[in-house]
Design a protein around this motif. Structure first.
Motif, mmCIF file in Angstrom:
data_model
loop_
_atom_site.group_PDB
_atom_site.id
_atom_site.type_symbol
_atom_site.label_atom_id
_atom_site.label_comp_id
_atom_site.label_asym_id
_atom_site.label_seq_id
_atom_site.Cartn_x
_atom_site.Cartn_y
_atom_site.Cartn_z
ATOM 1 N N LEU A 70 39.237 -18.614 5.683
ATOM 2 C CA LEU A 70 38.779 -19.983 5.981
ATOM 3 C C LEU A 70 37.251 -20.046 5.959
ATOM 4 C CD1 LEU A 70 41.112 -21.022 8.969
ATOM 5 C CD2 LEU A 70 41.547 -21.099 6.500
ATOM 6 N N GLY A 71 36.736 -21.266 5.953
ATOM 7 C CA GLY A 71 35.298 -21.472 5.925
ATOM 8 C C GLY A 71 34.564 -20.777 7.068
ATOM 9 N N ASN A 72 35.212 -20.641 8.211
ATOM 10 C CA ASN A 72 34.556 -20.003 9.357
ATOM 11 C C ASN A 72 34.755 -18.486 9.383
ATOM 12 O OD1 ASN A 72 37.206 -19.750 10.112
ATOM 13 N ND2 ASN A 72 37.076 -21.207 11.834
ATOM 14 N N ASP A 110 35.279 -15.067 12.747
ATOM 15 C CA ASP A 110 35.114 -14.001 11.749
ATOM 16 C C ASP A 110 35.589 -12.642 12.252
ATOM 17 O OD1 ASP A 110 33.128 -13.476 13.557
ATOM 18 O OD2 ASP A 110 31.445 -13.638 12.146
ATOM 19 N N ASN A 111 36.107 -12.606 13.469
ATOM 20 C CA ASN A 111 36.629 -11.354 14.028
ATOM 21 C C ASN A 111 38.150 -11.421 14.233
ATOM 22 O OD1 ASN A 111 35.867 -8.721 14.889
ATOM 23 N ND2 ASN A 111 36.114 -9.327 17.032
ATOM 24 N N VAL A 112 38.765 -12.419 13.592
ATOM 25 C CA VAL A 112 40.186 -12.678 13.838
ATOM 26 C C VAL A 112 40.976 -12.706 12.525
ATOM 27 C CG1 VAL A 112 41.824 -14.446 14.654
ATOM 28 C CG2 VAL A 112 39.743 -13.961 15.983
ATOM 29 N N VAL A 113 42.178 -12.131 12.573
ATOM 30 C CA VAL A 113 43.102 -12.155 11.437
ATOM 31 C C VAL A 113 44.411 -12.786 11.909
ATOM 32 C CG1 VAL A 113 44.454 -10.736 9.829
ATOM 33 C CG2 VAL A 113 42.115 -10.062 10.430
ATOM 34 N N VAL A 114 44.850 -13.829 11.220
ATOM 35 C CA VAL A 114 46.116 -14.469 11.579
ATOM 36 C C VAL A 114 47.142 -14.127 10.513
ATOM 37 C CG1 VAL A 114 47.285 -16.642 12.074
ATOM 38 C CG2 VAL A 114 44.855 -16.419 12.550
ATOM 39 N N ASP A 139 37.868 -25.894 13.099
ATOM 40 C CA ASP A 139 36.580 -26.343 13.636
ATOM 41 C C ASP A 139 35.992 -25.355 14.653
ATOM 42 O OD1 ASP A 139 38.458 -26.677 15.587
ATOM 43 O OD2 ASP A 139 37.878 -28.716 16.139
ATOM 44 N N TRP A 140 36.550 -24.153 14.681
ATOM 45 C CA TRP A 140 36.031 -23.114 15.584
ATOM 46 C C TRP A 140 34.835 -22.459 14.894
ATOM 47 C CZ3 TRP A 140 39.070 -17.998 17.021
ATOM 48 C CH2 TRP A 140 38.505 -17.437 18.178
ATOM 49 N N LYS A 141 33.674 -22.446 15.543
ATOM 50 C CA LYS A 141 32.460 -21.938 14.889
ATOM 51 C C LYS A 141 32.085 -20.561 15.416
ATOM 52 C CE LYS A 141 30.642 -26.192 13.213
ATOM 53 N NZ LYS A 141 31.967 -26.785 13.339
#
Lengths: 427, 431
Positions: free
Chosen positions: A19-21, A194-198, A219-221
């Motif tokens: 994603l963008g974030n 940027d520290n998460v994998v779903v 929308d999580w930045k």
């Protein structure tokens, strides 16, 4: 040998999207059952901890479901249970997890709830205190289990100041001292897109999955600061020793430990094959030699955890106190035999088909599939490792096995828990 | 409720698998699915309740010995063949059954199934293997005895079932095991591993006709059963009053409070599922009554759980708490109050709906794989009939507050139950 389970590879396709974030999303559509499983990986675990704050990740993950800006602990529980869903958290050595399981229609609601607990936990003071109390009791409960004690003392001896030595639940001192602010700080440092994998698997299309994750997390930045990397750690040097706890138990627990390669290293694949040969299944070498032929144990096997940093290879047995000397000699002989005796073609082939078969059997449920891809992505090997590992595994030779055995099976650490009688026999 | 509505609610869901009975009486259940994993699960009505008293432990020990081969198959060769083809195998024994399963693929089924059939029909139970494997079972008992939860559960079963063999430890005791003879086990095997006691379940992507022909061929002929005394299994009379037992264990860190009640047998399935539902009302998740009050709000327990185990003759309903010893009395009293409330007050509709949804979803979550389905069918075939295995969600759905209230007052009395308490034995390390 003809084809085996592994060649099937489930006919399932895994898609990877960023994603963008910076959040990574893995999706697999599997329409077989009306179930969707989600595994959300956060790159934080025991490996990221300092001794003084040992157990902070476990405590953070436990408190996460106990309150958000919007919802109380009981409201969260009711929201999950009223749709008969599963939403839980877990922490491990190299990563932490939020687990979801729902019937397909409820997935969106529970994914949004997962986003809420991950993004806006409120760490209510009373819930932190309750979790502290439960953790301290949990630490005491582990003292009731001889195998846990044997494993823990071995880990401490093998890893010393390295965070892999730490108990996942922490220690009485560290748990007593953790504050609500510590939990908040730990959360802020590692909970960022940027520290998460779903990883999502089930009766849901790729497009639907991505759209739902976008809606819940889009929308999580990321904070302005760079992502915290885990500390660089000193090399481990083996210092084999014996660690003994005297306890009045019926059985003695004996574990041999060797330092072992991390995931992704070529030696990892070979040691995985050795693990299959020695410890996987009812036809494994330890099972046959020590249980079937000598009746020394009910439980005798090996453990080789998959780790980002140097792992440990354990061979263990639970046996009557009077059999400790013969069990210790037997375990060592079977492990070290691989340094001098090369596996026959047949032994090599069986170790391969056995493990590759079990590997395929371990990818049956949506939750298992979500776990394996998300895990490889999180550990840094990437999702293609699923296939690469199986190919590399199938290519291991008996020369590789002997070379790797000689590199790692030098002198073992020995951990023993049992009554006085048993301890005398291990000298 | 309208009649039409009532009818649709009572309609039985169709059983998704096919059921056959071979000429010799053996039950075969087959379901072709899209899963590449083919599960074979063979269930035998040969659990611990089939044991004569003096042979306690023989059913479980036999499960071990079956893997030790036949005159044709040396010890270990079965495990080796299954695993060489990338499959896995294991077995388990309980009071009502013993079962043996393999997970393999359609391609390897014709190569692996004959080995399983050979083991089950022709177990050799050789003298020298018997002595060696007995040591393994003795180790299994030693390992279990180091687990306080296992010890507590054993004590509770014995306290609840004082006549029925459900009170007997499945593993047996060292005393009994040391007296057993291989010829006694051979007699037990020949008597109970007979076609009318067996169900062979196969689930997965394997062609129907050839698979059924294979089963018929492999499980077609059995040696005639030897003469064997008939057992009269006593029905367990209701518990009168509160039966107590207190155990002091070394090394215990948290006390245990374990309470048990006798539930209905498999001939009263809807009642049984009602109790299953009540166990979730009491302690299934953070929003359940006991967890919420005793752990979340009052901090009296580290954890509390409730479980209902369906058994053929009479089931077991339990509540277990892990706690500091000073709260034992208080927690037991609160559990009693909660039970009184269940039999005096109707469960509110939103709470009931929540619990029903939890149970029905858990049911679908536990029928995802070939081996889960095969296990489900085999289990019900052994203790009831295979078809009822899929009626669980419908039966849960039809349970009404009034019925549940009646079930609570019939089965879950706060004045008649068994209670086991575990506390730490005073010792030198307690200074």
């Amino acid at each position: 040998m003809s084809s085996s389970l592994t060649r099937d590879r489930n006919h399932l396709k895994v898609h990877r999207t960023v994603l963008g974030n910076g959040m990574t999303v893995l999706t697999v559509e599997n329409p077989t059952a009306d179930i969707v499983s989600g595994r959300i990986f956060i790159r934080v675990g025991t490996r990221y901890e300092q001794a003084a704050q040992a157990g902070i990740t476990h405590m953070l993950m436990s408190v996460l479901t106990r309150g958000t800006q919007q919802l109380s602990s009981m409201e969260i529980a009711e929201q999950i249970e009223s749709v008969g869903a599963g939403l839980g958290t877990d922490s491990a050595t190299d990563y932490s997890l939020v687990n979801l399981k729902t019937v397909s229609n409820d997935f969106s609601e529970i994914l949004n709830l997962a986003a809420d607990i991950m993004r806006s936990p409120s760490f209510p003071e009373s819930e932190v205190e309750l979790e502290r109390r439960l953790t301290l009791q949990g630490l005491r409960s582990m003292q009731e289990q001889p195998f846990s004690i044997a494993q823990r003392q071995l880990r401490q001896a093998m890893y010393g100041d390295h965070p892999y030595a730490l108990s996942a639940l922490g220690y009485e001192d560290s748990i007593q001292q953790l504050t609500r602010t510590d939990l908040e700080t730990h959360h802020q440092a590692y909970f960022r897109p940027d520290n998460v994998v779903v990883s999502i698997v089930g009766r849901i299309t790729q497009e639907q999955s991505i759209a739902l994750v976008e809606e819940a997390f889009g929308d999580w930045k990321n904070p302005d600061t760079a992502r915290l990397e885990p500390p660089i750690l000193p090399e481990l040097t083996p210092q084999p020793q014996r660690i003994i706890t005297e306890q009045d138990t019926q059985q003695a627990i004996l574990i041999l430990g060797y330092l072992a390669p991390p995931v992704g290293s070529p030696d990892y694949t070979t040691l995985r094959l050795i693990n299959s040969h020695l410890g996987n299944g009812l036809s494994s070498r330890l099972f046959v030699e020590l249980r079937e032929k000598q009746g020394l144990a009910y439980d005798v096997s090996t453990v080789f955890p998959t780790r980002v940093l140097p792992s440990q290879f354990l061979a263990y047995i639970g046996t009557a106190p009077m059999n400790v000397a013969i069990a210790l000699a037997g375990l060592r002989q079977e492990v070290e035999r691989l340094c001098t005796t090369s596996l026959t073609d047949e032994e090599l082939q069986v170790a391969k088909s056995k493990y590759l078969g079990q590997y395929a059997l371990g990818k049956q449920t949506n939750a298992q599939i979500a776990q394996i891809y998300g895990w490889y992505e999180t550990l840094g090997t990437g999702i293609h490792y699923d296939e690469q590992f199986q190919d590399d595994f199938a290519a291991v030779t008996s020369e590789d096995v002997q070379a790797v055995a000689n590199r790692y099976f030098i002198e073992p650490y020995v951990s023993l828990v049992g009554p006085k009688e048993a301890i005398g026999m291990a000298e | 409720m309208t009649l039409a509505n009532l009818k649709s609610r009572l309609e039985q869901p169709s059983f998704p698998a096919e059921i056959y009975t071979l000429d010799n009486g053996l039950t075969v259940i087959f379901q072709q699915t899209t899963s590449p994993v083919v599960a074979v699960d063979v269930w035998a009505r040969a659990g611990a309740i089939a044991e004569p008293d003096a042979w306690a432990g023989i059913a479980h020990f036999l499960e071990h010995m079956i893997f030790k081969g036949t005159e044709q198959l040396p010890p270990g060769s079965f495990d080796y063949v299954i695993e060489r083809y990338g499959g896995m195998t294991n077995a388990a024994t309980s009071h009502d059954y013993a079962h043996f399963f393999i997970n393999t693929t359609a391609t390897h089924l014709p190569e692996t199934l004959p080995y399983l059939a050979e083991l089950l029909l022709n177990a050799a139970i050789a003298d020298e293997e018997f002595d060696r494997e007995r040591d393994v079972v003795l180790e299994e008992i030693r390992q279990a005895e180091d687990d306080p939860d296992w010890l507590g559960f054993q004590a509770l079963s014995e306290l609840v079932f004082q006549h029925h063999p459900y009170g007997r430890p499945i593993l047996g005791t060292p005393d009994h095991l040391l007296k057993l003879l291989p010829e006694e086990m051979r007699a037990f095997h020949r008597r109970h591993y007979q076609p009318e006691n067996l169900t062979v379940v196969i689930v997965g992507d394997t062609p129907r006709d050839s698979t059924l022909a294979l089963v018929e061929d492999l499980f077609g002929s059995f040696a005639p059963p030897p003469p064997f005394p008939d057992l009269n299994i006593a029905a367990e009379p209701p518990i009168v009053g509160i039966r107590r037992s207190h155990w002091q264990l070394p090394r215990l860190e948290l006390a245990r409070l374990m309470l048990g009640w006798i539930g209905p047998g498999a001939d009263r399935l809807s009642d049984a599922y009602g109790l299953d539902l009540l166990s979730v009302v009491l302690a299934g998740g953070r929003s359940s009554r006991l967890v919420r009050e005793l752990r979340e709000e009052r901090h009296l327990v580290q954890d509390i759980s409730s479980s209902f185990s369906l058994q053929r003759d009479s089931s077991l309903f339990t509540i277990t708490a892990w706690l500091e010893p000073q709260y034992l009395d208080q927690v037991e009293a609160r559990i009693g109050d909660c039970l009184s409330e269940l039999s005096s007050t109707l469960i509110p509709e939103n709470e009931l709906n929540r619990v029903k949804r939890q149970l029905c979803n858990d049911f679908s979550f536990s029928t995802e794989t070939s081996s889960q389905l095969a296990g489900l069918y085999g289990y019900y075939s052994t203790i009831a009939q295979p078809e009822v295995s899929v009626t669980y969600p419908q039966r849960i759905d039809t349970l009404q507050p009034e019925m549940l209230q009646a079930l609570a007052s019939q089965y879950l009395s706060p004045y008649h139950y068994a209670a086991v308490v575990l506390t730490r034995a005073p010792g030198n390390d307690d200074i």
